[in-house]
Motif scaffolding. Structure first.
Motif, PDB file in Angstrom:
ATOM      1  N   VAL A  77     -74.622  -0.975 -72.658  1.00 59.02           N
ATOM      2  CA  VAL A  77     -75.841  -1.791 -72.718  1.00 59.02           C
ATOM      3  C   VAL A  77     -77.091  -0.915 -72.716  1.00 59.02           C
ATOM      4  CG1 VAL A  77     -77.127  -3.651 -71.594  1.00 59.02           C
ATOM      5  CG2 VAL A  77     -74.631  -3.709 -71.634  1.00 59.02           C
ATOM      6  N   CYS A  78     -77.007   0.241 -72.077  1.00 59.67           N
ATOM      7  CA  CYS A  78     -78.154   1.159 -72.091  1.00 59.67           C
ATOM      8  C   CYS A  78     -78.368   1.789 -73.460  1.00 59.67           C
ATOM      9  CB  CYS A  78     -77.938   2.274 -71.060  1.00 59.67           C
ATOM     10  SG  CYS A  78     -78.145   1.776 -69.341  1.00 59.67           S
ATOM     11  N   PHE A  79     -77.298   1.941 -74.227  1.00 53.58           N
ATOM     12  CA  PHE A  79     -77.347   2.708 -75.472  1.00 53.58           C
ATOM     13  C   PHE A  79     -78.451   2.244 -76.427  1.00 53.58           C
ATOM     14  CE2 PHE A  79     -75.889   3.580 -79.827  1.00 53.58           C
ATOM     15  CZ  PHE A  79     -75.792   4.964 -79.770  1.00 53.58           C
ATOM     16  N   PRO A  80     -78.555   0.942 -76.766  1.00 55.12           N
ATOM     17  CA  PRO A  80     -79.618   0.550 -77.713  1.00 55.12           C
ATOM     18  C   PRO A  80     -81.015   0.755 -77.155  1.00 55.12           C
ATOM     19  CG  PRO A  80     -78.485  -1.384 -76.849  1.00 55.12           C
ATOM     20  CD  PRO A  80     -77.693  -0.200 -76.419  1.00 55.12           C
ATOM     21  N   MET A  81     -81.179   0.679 -75.853  1.00 59.01           N
ATOM     22  CA  MET A  81     -82.494   0.932 -75.272  1.00 59.01           C
ATOM     23  C   MET A  81     -82.867   2.404 -75.405  1.00 59.01           C
ATOM     24  SD  MET A  81     -82.703  -1.493 -71.876  1.00 59.01           S
ATOM     25  CE  MET A  81     -80.997  -1.454 -71.326  1.00 59.01           C
ATOM     26  N   GLU A  82     -81.886   3.277 -75.194  1.00 59.44           N
ATOM     27  CA  GLU A  82     -82.149   4.704 -75.315  1.00 59.44           C
ATOM     28  C   GLU A  82     -82.445   5.083 -76.759  1.00 59.44           C
ATOM     29  OE1 GLU A  82     -78.943   6.787 -73.379  1.00 59.44           O
ATOM     30  OE2 GLU A  82     -79.131   5.562 -71.576  1.00 59.44           O
ATOM     31  N   LEU A  83     -81.833   4.378 -77.710  1.00 60.25           N
ATOM     32  CA  LEU A  83     -82.153   4.606 -79.125  1.00 60.25           C
ATOM     33  C   LEU A  83     -83.616   4.307 -79.415  1.00 60.25           C
ATOM     34  CD1 LEU A  83     -79.162   3.196 -81.227  1.00 60.25           C
ATOM     35  CD2 LEU A  83     -79.805   5.583 -80.902  1.00 60.25           C
ATOM     36  N   CYS A  84     -84.181   3.366 -78.659  1.00 61.12           N
ATOM     37  CA  CYS A  84     -85.590   2.980 -78.843  1.00 61.12           C
ATOM     38  C   CYS A  84     -86.534   3.827 -78.004  1.00 61.12           C
ATOM     39  CB  CYS A  84     -85.771   1.500 -78.514  1.00 61.12           C
ATOM     40  SG  CYS A  84     -84.938   0.389 -79.669  1.00 61.12           S
ATOM     41  N   GLY A  85     -86.008   4.886 -77.363  1.00 66.99           N
ATOM     42  CA  GLY A  85     -86.858   5.818 -76.636  1.00 66.99           C
ATOM     43  C   GLY A  85     -87.011   5.554 -75.148  1.00 66.99           C
ATOM     44  N   ILE A  86     -86.286   4.570 -74.612  1.00 62.67           N
ATOM     45  CA  ILE A  86     -86.341   4.293 -73.177  1.00 62.67           C
ATOM     46  C   ILE A  86     -85.456   5.305 -72.449  1.00 62.67           C
ATOM     47  CG2 ILE A  86     -85.836   2.581 -71.380  1.00 62.67           C
ATOM     48  CD1 ILE A  86     -86.355   0.421 -73.466  1.00 62.67           C
ATOM     49  N   THR A  87     -85.945   5.871 -71.370  1.00 59.68           N
ATOM     50  CA  THR A  87     -85.174   6.871 -70.641  1.00 59.68           C
ATOM     51  C   THR A  87     -83.996   6.213 -69.930  1.00 59.68           C
ATOM     52  OG1 THR A  87     -86.433   6.625 -68.580  1.00 59.68           O
ATOM     53  CG2 THR A  87     -87.289   8.186 -70.218  1.00 59.68           C
ATOM     54  N   PRO A  88     -82.906   6.947 -69.714  1.00 64.44           N
ATOM     55  CA  PRO A  88     -81.768   6.391 -68.977  1.00 64.44           C
ATOM     56  C   PRO A  88     -82.162   5.833 -67.603  1.00 64.44           C
ATOM     57  CG  PRO A  88     -81.145   8.452 -70.018  1.00 64.44           C
ATOM     58  CD  PRO A  88     -82.630   8.308 -70.206  1.00 64.44           C
ATOM     59  N   LYS A  89     -83.099   6.483 -66.939  1.00 67.16           N
ATOM     60  CA  LYS A  89     -83.537   6.020 -65.619  1.00 67.16           C
ATOM     61  C   LYS A  89     -84.145   4.631 -65.697  1.00 67.16           C
ATOM     62  CE  LYS A  89     -86.676   7.193 -61.817  1.00 67.16           C
ATOM     63  NZ  LYS A  89     -87.696   8.153 -61.319  1.00 67.16           N
ATOM     64  N   ASP A  90     -84.927   4.370 -66.747  1.00 62.48           N
ATOM     65  CA  ASP A  90     -85.561   3.063 -66.909  1.00 62.48           C
ATOM     66  C   ASP A  90     -84.611   2.039 -67.529  1.00 62.48           C
ATOM     67  OD1 ASP A  90     -87.974   3.951 -65.838  1.00 62.48           O
ATOM     68  OD2 ASP A  90     -88.733   4.601 -67.795  1.00 62.48           O
ATOM     69  N   ALA A  91     -83.652   2.521 -68.322  1.00 62.95           N
ATOM     70  CA  ALA A  91     -82.740   1.608 -69.004  1.00 62.95           C
ATOM     71  C   ALA A  91     -81.736   0.967 -68.052  1.00 62.95           C
ATOM     72  CB  ALA A  91     -82.003   2.354 -70.119  1.00 62.95           C
ATOM     73  N   ARG A  92     -81.277   1.711 -67.058  1.00 64.27           N
ATOM     74  CA  ARG A  92     -80.189   1.215 -66.205  1.00 64.27           C
ATOM     75  C   ARG A  92     -80.547  -0.054 -65.429  1.00 64.27           C
ATOM     76  NH1 ARG A  92     -75.774   4.502 -65.760  1.00 64.27           N
ATOM     77  NH2 ARG A  92     -75.161   3.540 -63.785  1.00 64.27           N
ATOM     78  N   PRO A  93     -81.716  -0.144 -64.770  1.00 63.44           N
ATOM     79  CA  PRO A  93     -82.014  -1.392 -64.059  1.00 63.44           C
ATOM     80  C   PRO A  93     -82.164  -2.594 -64.985  1.00 63.44           C
ATOM     81  CG  PRO A  93     -83.896   0.120 -63.950  1.00 63.44           C
ATOM     82  CD  PRO A  93     -82.737   0.898 -64.472  1.00 63.44           C
ATOM     83  N   ARG A  94     -82.714  -2.383 -66.176  1.00 70.54           N
ATOM     84  CA  ARG A  94     -82.807  -3.482 -67.138  1.00 70.54           C
ATOM     85  C   ARG A  94     -81.418  -3.884 -67.621  1.00 70.54           C
ATOM     86  NH1 ARG A  94     -84.985  -6.586 -70.926  1.00 70.54           N
ATOM     87  NH2 ARG A  94     -84.377  -6.308 -73.109  1.00 70.54           N
ATOM     88  N   ALA A  95     -80.564  -2.898 -67.870  1.00 65.49           N
ATOM     89  CA  ALA A  95     -79.199  -3.207 -68.299  1.00 65.49           C
ATOM     90  C   ALA A  95     -78.460  -3.991 -67.221  1.00 65.49           C
ATOM     91  CB  ALA A  95     -78.448  -1.918 -68.630  1.00 65.49           C
ATOM     92  N   ALA A  96     -78.666  -3.622 -65.964  1.00 65.94           N
ATOM     93  CA  ALA A  96     -78.005  -4.321 -64.866  1.00 65.94           C
ATOM     94  C   ALA A  96     -78.432  -5.789 -64.817  1.00 65.94           C
ATOM     95  CB  ALA A  96     -78.320  -3.627 -63.544  1.00 65.94           C
ATOM     96  N   LYS A  97     -79.724  -6.055 -65.040  1.00 68.16           N
ATOM     97  CA  LYS A  97     -80.220  -7.438 -65.031  1.00 68.16           C
ATOM     98  C   LYS A  97     -79.619  -8.245 -66.189  1.00 68.16           C
ATOM     99  CE  LYS A  97     -84.655  -6.635 -62.680  1.00 68.16           C
ATOM    100  NZ  LYS A  97     -86.125  -6.716 -62.807  1.00 68.16           N
ATOM    101  N   LEU A  98     -79.519  -7.619 -67.345  1.00 66.21           N
ATOM    102  CA  LEU A  98     -78.939  -8.314 -68.500  1.00 66.21           C
ATOM    103  C   LEU A  98     -77.465  -8.638 -68.254  1.00 66.21           C
ATOM    104  CD1 LEU A  98     -80.539  -6.239 -71.404  1.00 66.21           C
ATOM    105  CD2 LEU A  98     -81.100  -8.587 -70.754  1.00 66.21           C
TER     106      LEU A  98
END
Length: 219
Positions: A101-122
């Motif tokens: 779930v983090c992968f597409p966010m990281e493709l858009c330039g979001i750092t792993p640190k910021d992507a993980r909490p959003r991925a957890a909510k999704l």
């Protein structure tokens, strides 16, 4: 206003005797679930690939928020404006649920640190528990993997979800669960959900359904 509109759209494969999609005109709005139902070979998959910008019409125009797809950056359109859910899930087998779930966010330039909490909510929103987020996809049931695929489709913030037989590998209970999630996304959060399917029960759960035959919509 329609988020996607088609004006007399036709698509013909090279050297094909007849068009795979033939003269379709229709509109898709946010806040609704649409189903395009038809037998194998009716043109459903080609129709979906046109909506996804994977192919451009041979004739006619597809518009996204009023702009022709032919005039847009299609890589950006596919990355930012639409997301896909497939029958076979297409999760990365060597990535955990969280990493998928983090992968597409990281493709858009979001750092792993910021992507993980959003991925957890999704993932929580589609019923995946914290303990399951650490697993690899092979350790989940089919219904759970499809939930992860939906969470991943939401990670890009695209408001159009395209589903290619997204319940085709699921039993009746899981089909109902997935459709409940997709209907909630449309009705409560304003997504436009477009599914192609051969399952009439799925079509009956949609807000609007089209029947496709020989490349066109029939009444």
């Amino acid at each position: 206003m329609a988020v996607l509109s088609l004006e007399n759209v036709t698509y013909r494969y090279k050297n094909a005797q007849r068009a795979a999609v033939s003269g379709i005109s229709c509109e898709f709005e946010e806040g609704k679930v649409y189903a395009v139902v038809g037998a194998s070979g009716s043109g459903k998959s080609t129709f979906l690939s046109l909506l996804a910008g994977l192919d451009l019409p041979t004739e006619g125009t597809i518009r996204f928020q009023g702009d022709s797809l032919a005039e847009l950056n299609l890589d950006r359109y596919r990355r930012e404006s639409i997301s896909m859910i497939f029958q076979v899930f297409h999760l990365f087998p060597l990535l955990t649920v969280m990493e998928n779930v983090c992968f597409p966010m990281e493709l858009c330039g979001i750092t792993p640190k910021d992507a993980r909490p959003r991925a957890a909510k999704l993932l929580e929103a589609v019923g995946i528990r914290e303990e399951q987020m650490k697993r690899f996809p092979s350790k989940l049931s089919g219904g759970e993997r499809q939930r992860v695929a939906i969470a991943r489709s939401l990670a890009s913030n695209a408001k159009i979800i395209l589903g290619d037989e997204p319940t085709g590998n699921l039993d009746g209970e899981n089909t109902q669960n997935i459709m409940d999630i997709l209907c909630e996304l449309a009705h409560k959060k304003g997504y436009c959900v477009i599914l192609v399917t051969h399952d009439m029960e799925v079509a009956e759960m949609a807000d609007v359904s089209f029947r496709m035959k020989d490349g066109n919509f029939v009444s």
